[in-house]
Design a protein around this motif. Structure first.
Motif, PDB file in Angstrom:
ATOM      1  N   LEU A  95      41.651  25.934  28.905  1.00 36.80           N
ATOM      2  CA  LEU A  95      40.760  27.046  29.222  1.00 36.80           C
ATOM      3  C   LEU A  95      40.536  27.100  30.726  1.00 36.80           C
ATOM      4  O   LEU A  95      40.006  26.150  31.323  1.00 36.80           O
ATOM      5  N   VAL A  96      40.966  28.175  31.336  1.00 40.90           N
ATOM      6  CA  VAL A  96      40.754  28.416  32.761  1.00 40.90           C
ATOM      7  C   VAL A  96      39.801  29.594  32.916  1.00 40.90           C
ATOM      8  O   VAL A  96      39.966  30.627  32.264  1.00 40.90           O
ATOM      9  N   ALA A  97      38.795  29.436  33.766  1.00 44.80           N
ATOM     10  CA  ALA A  97      37.852  30.514  34.051  1.00 44.80           C
ATOM     11  C   ALA A  97      37.968  30.880  35.524  1.00 44.80           C
ATOM     12  O   ALA A  97      37.989  29.996  36.390  1.00 44.80           O
ATOM     13  N   GLY A 100      35.800  42.631  43.760  1.00 41.34           N
ATOM     14  CA  GLY A 100      36.684  42.763  44.905  1.00 41.34           C
ATOM     15  C   GLY A 100      37.379  41.488  45.308  1.00 41.34           C
ATOM     16  O   GLY A 100      38.208  41.494  46.232  1.00 41.34           O
ATOM     17  N   THR A 101      37.068  40.385  44.662  1.00 43.43           N
ATOM     18  CA  THR A 101      37.713  39.117  45.035  1.00 43.43           C
ATOM     19  C   THR A 101      39.119  38.988  44.452  1.00 43.43           C
ATOM     20  O   THR A 101      39.868  38.077  44.818  1.00 43.43           O
ATOM     21  N   GLY A 102      39.500  39.873  43.516  1.00 44.23           N
ATOM     22  CA  GLY A 102      40.856  39.831  42.978  1.00 44.23           C
ATOM     23  C   GLY A 102      41.020  38.944  41.765  1.00 44.23           C
ATOM     24  O   GLY A 102      42.097  38.381  41.539  1.00 44.23           O
ATOM     25  N   LYS A 103      39.974  38.855  40.953  1.00 45.11           N
ATOM     26  CA  LYS A 103      40.021  37.976  39.778  1.00 45.11           C
ATOM     27  C   LYS A 103      41.113  38.405  38.798  1.00 45.11           C
ATOM     28  O   LYS A 103      41.895  37.578  38.321  1.00 45.11           O
ATOM     29  N   SER A 104      41.153  39.688  38.478  1.00 46.30           N
ATOM     30  CA  SER A 104      42.116  40.165  37.487  1.00 46.30           C
ATOM     31  C   SER A 104      43.549  40.026  37.993  1.00 46.30           C
ATOM     32  O   SER A 104      44.453  39.665  37.236  1.00 46.30           O
ATOM     33  N   THR A 105      43.746  40.306  39.259  1.00 47.38           N
ATOM     34  CA  THR A 105      45.088  40.166  39.837  1.00 47.38           C
ATOM     35  C   THR A 105      45.545  38.715  39.783  1.00 47.38           C
ATOM     36  O   THR A 105      46.702  38.421  39.454  1.00 47.38           O
ATOM     37  N   TYR A 125      29.206  38.542  27.744  1.00 42.34           N
ATOM     38  CA  TYR A 125      29.511  37.138  28.036  1.00 42.34           C
ATOM     39  C   TYR A 125      29.486  36.280  26.774  1.00 42.34           C
ATOM     40  O   TYR A 125      30.220  35.290  26.679  1.00 42.34           O
ATOM     41  N   ALA A 126      28.664  36.668  25.807  1.00 42.18           N
ATOM     42  CA  ALA A 126      28.676  35.947  24.530  1.00 42.18           C
ATOM     43  C   ALA A 126      30.001  36.159  23.817  1.00 42.18           C
ATOM     44  O   ALA A 126      30.593  35.214  23.260  1.00 42.18           O
ATOM     45  N   GLN A 127      30.504  37.397  23.834  1.00 42.58           N
ATOM     46  CA  GLN A 127      31.809  37.675  23.231  1.00 42.58           C
ATOM     47  C   GLN A 127      32.922  36.959  23.982  1.00 42.58           C
ATOM     48  O   GLN A 127      33.862  36.436  23.372  1.00 42.58           O
ATOM     49  N   ALA A 173      35.873  37.038  34.777  1.00 41.98           N
ATOM     50  CA  ALA A 173      34.577  37.719  34.836  1.00 41.98           C
ATOM     51  C   ALA A 173      33.903  37.348  36.153  1.00 41.98           C
ATOM     52  O   ALA A 173      34.342  36.424  36.851  1.00 41.98           O
ATOM     53  N   VAL A 174      32.832  38.047  36.475  1.00 42.70           N
ATOM     54  CA  VAL A 174      32.098  37.709  37.704  1.00 42.70           C
ATOM     55  C   VAL A 174      31.499  36.311  37.600  1.00 42.70           C
ATOM     56  O   VAL A 174      31.539  35.525  38.553  1.00 42.70           O
TER      57      VAL A 174
END
Length: 483
Positions: free
Chosen positions: A306-308, A314-319, A369-371, A390-391
């Motif tokens: 599990l990586v979070a 704007g930090t590019g999390k999804s990318t 966040y619960a989901q 997520a943020v």
């Protein structure tokens, strides 16, 4: 082809079945060929409207000669199709490097919608259905003239071991109606663009049993094709966008097995083609071995992880998640679970649709966040590698992800993307479309809040995405065995 004749004239293609009788298809009589042609038009018209124009009889005239749609004895049948530019085939686009993430996303969603409405199949014997595939393929590998008995036995044994690990899940999916009458031959060469929209064509029409399978096994042909062509990131993207629509996150664990079976079948098909290929035989034999190697790679057992990935807008999390996921676990990589997509799903909205401000109230975010945590928990428990995006600005949300990993007994790695606020403002202001609804105003509120002590490993959001992804993989490899 081995079962059809195709005639090209003007803006039309005319397709006739060859009078063959094979273990999996019988076209030996005009009546059987006519029925198969009608079935092909019926099935493919649903997924490629406007491509299949009709089925015509070929009749012998009373006075001699034959005519299309004429009176007299049935002697054959022919399908009328509209011709299209071969450059619009997705396999040709892949060779030219023109498969975009946006197009693959549309393809994945289109396939998920197709599977959702496909006719149901047997609600029992999901595992036995796959065992029959393995048995047939083992015999084909042994008679291919390319693979030794040892090679055929090794891949079959590995596939059977994987099948037994997934037997209960395969049977459960059949019981839930996820074995359906699918396309059956869903690779890039059978997907084209028509008026700019991706369309499936040339499905298996001649054998309902062959085409009736778990919908994920149908999808796996496309994923295997992309992965074999060196397009792992697009294979991972297709898998994730499909599951965004289809659900059943934890069933992502079946994809490596299904990809392996598809690759092993492709290995024997290519091997058989090499038998009478003359000077092209050796390249085909080498290609067959490469498919077999892919099958083994997909079956390599990998512990879930599990990586979070957290950070302000704007930090590019999804990318970064997209760049990282293909490298985690066997093909097609990790399942990505994103808070933005969960929030859109809560409102029944497409991922790219902007939600109203009410969708971002604290009580809604708590549900999101619960989901996120619950879906991650179910996935890692099923053996799936997860990247959660997520943020994560609240310490309670970060701690909950760590607890999920601890309770499941799997490694956890948390990463926090940091950047100068001016860069984040510029990035958010420049956004056009996409999944995130964050505006500069939203970012300013995030900057004003205190996220508390962040214990996750820090990454520079201004660094190249590939570099950050490799840094994460390096940390995973150096400490993934810790529990």
């Amino acid at each position: 082809t081995h079962i059809s004749h195709i005639f090209l004239t003007g803006d039309r293609a005319w397709k006739m079945k060859r009078a063959v009788r094979l273990p999996y298809v019988d076209f030996s009589s005009p009546e059987l060929r006519f029925a198969a042609c009608r079935r092909e038009v019926e099935l493919n018209s649903a997924t490629a409207p406007g491509l299949y124009l009709g089925c015509h009889v070929v009749a012998r005239r009373p006075g001699g000669g034959v005519a299309i749609d004429g009176e007299g004895e049935l002697v054959d049948a022919v399908i009328e199709m509209r011709r299209f530019d071969q450059a619009d085939l997705l396999d040709r686009m892949a060779v030219r490097g023109e498969l975009s993430a946006e197009l693959v996303t549309r393809v994945a969603r289109m396939i998920a919608d197709f599977h959702a409405t496909a006719p149901g199949g047997p609600r029992a014997g999901g595992a036995d259905r796959m065992m029959a595939v393995l048995t047939i393929n083992q015999a084909a590998l042994r008679t291919s003239g390319v693979f030794s008995d040892e090679e055929a036995s090794a891949i079959t044994s590995a596939c059977r071991d994987a099948l037994e690990r997934h037997r209960a899940l395969l049977d459960r999916r059949a019981a839930e109606g996820l074995v359906r009458r699918c396309h059956g031959d869903l690779h890039l060469r059978n997907i084209c663009l028509m008026a700019g929209e991706p369309r499936l064509f040339d499905c298996i029409e001649f054998n309902d049993e062959l085409a009736t399978t778990d919908v994920l096994y149908d999808l796996a042909f496309l994923l295997m094709d992309l992965w074999y062509r060196g397009l792992g990131p697009l294979a991972n993207l297709a898998a994730n966008r499909y599951f965004d629509v289809a659900g059943h996150d934890e069933d992502f664990t079946l994809l490596p097995f299904f990809i392996a079976v598809r690759a092993a079948i492709r290995a024997h098909v290519i091997a058989m083609q090499s038998v009478d290929a003359g000077v092209k035989a050796q390249p085909l034999r080498a290609e067959a071995q490469q498919y077999l190697a892919l099958a083994h790679a997909a079956l390599k057992i990998s512990a879930p992880l599990l990586v979070a990935i957290g950070g302000l807008s704007g930090t590019g999390k999804s990318t970064l998640a997209d760049a990282l996921a293909p490298h985690m676990g066997p093909p097609p990589g990790a399942r990505i679970i994103e808070s933005d997509r969960i929030r859109k799903a809560l409102y029944g909205a497409p991922a790219e649709t902007r939600l109203p401000a009410v969708a971002y109230k604290p009580e809604v975010s708590a549900k999101v966040y619960a989901q996120l945590a619950d879906r991650a928990r179910r996935c890692v428990a099923a053996g799936v590698c997860i990247v959660s995006d997520a943020v994560f600005e609240r310490s309670t949300d970060r701690e909950r992800m760590e607890v999920v990993a601890q309770s499941a007994g799997v490694p956890f790695r948390g990463f926090w993307l940091r950047s100068d606020p001016s860069l984040l403002r510029a990035r958010v202001a420049a956004r056009r479309g996409g999944v995130s609804d964050a505006t500069v105003e939203v970012l300013e509120k995030q900057l004003a809040r205190d996220p508390g002590k962040i214990r996750w490993a820090a990454l520079n959001a201004a660094s190249p995405v590939e570099g950050n992804a490799m840094a994460i993989l390096g940390q995973i490899l150096s400490g993934a065995v810790a529990r």
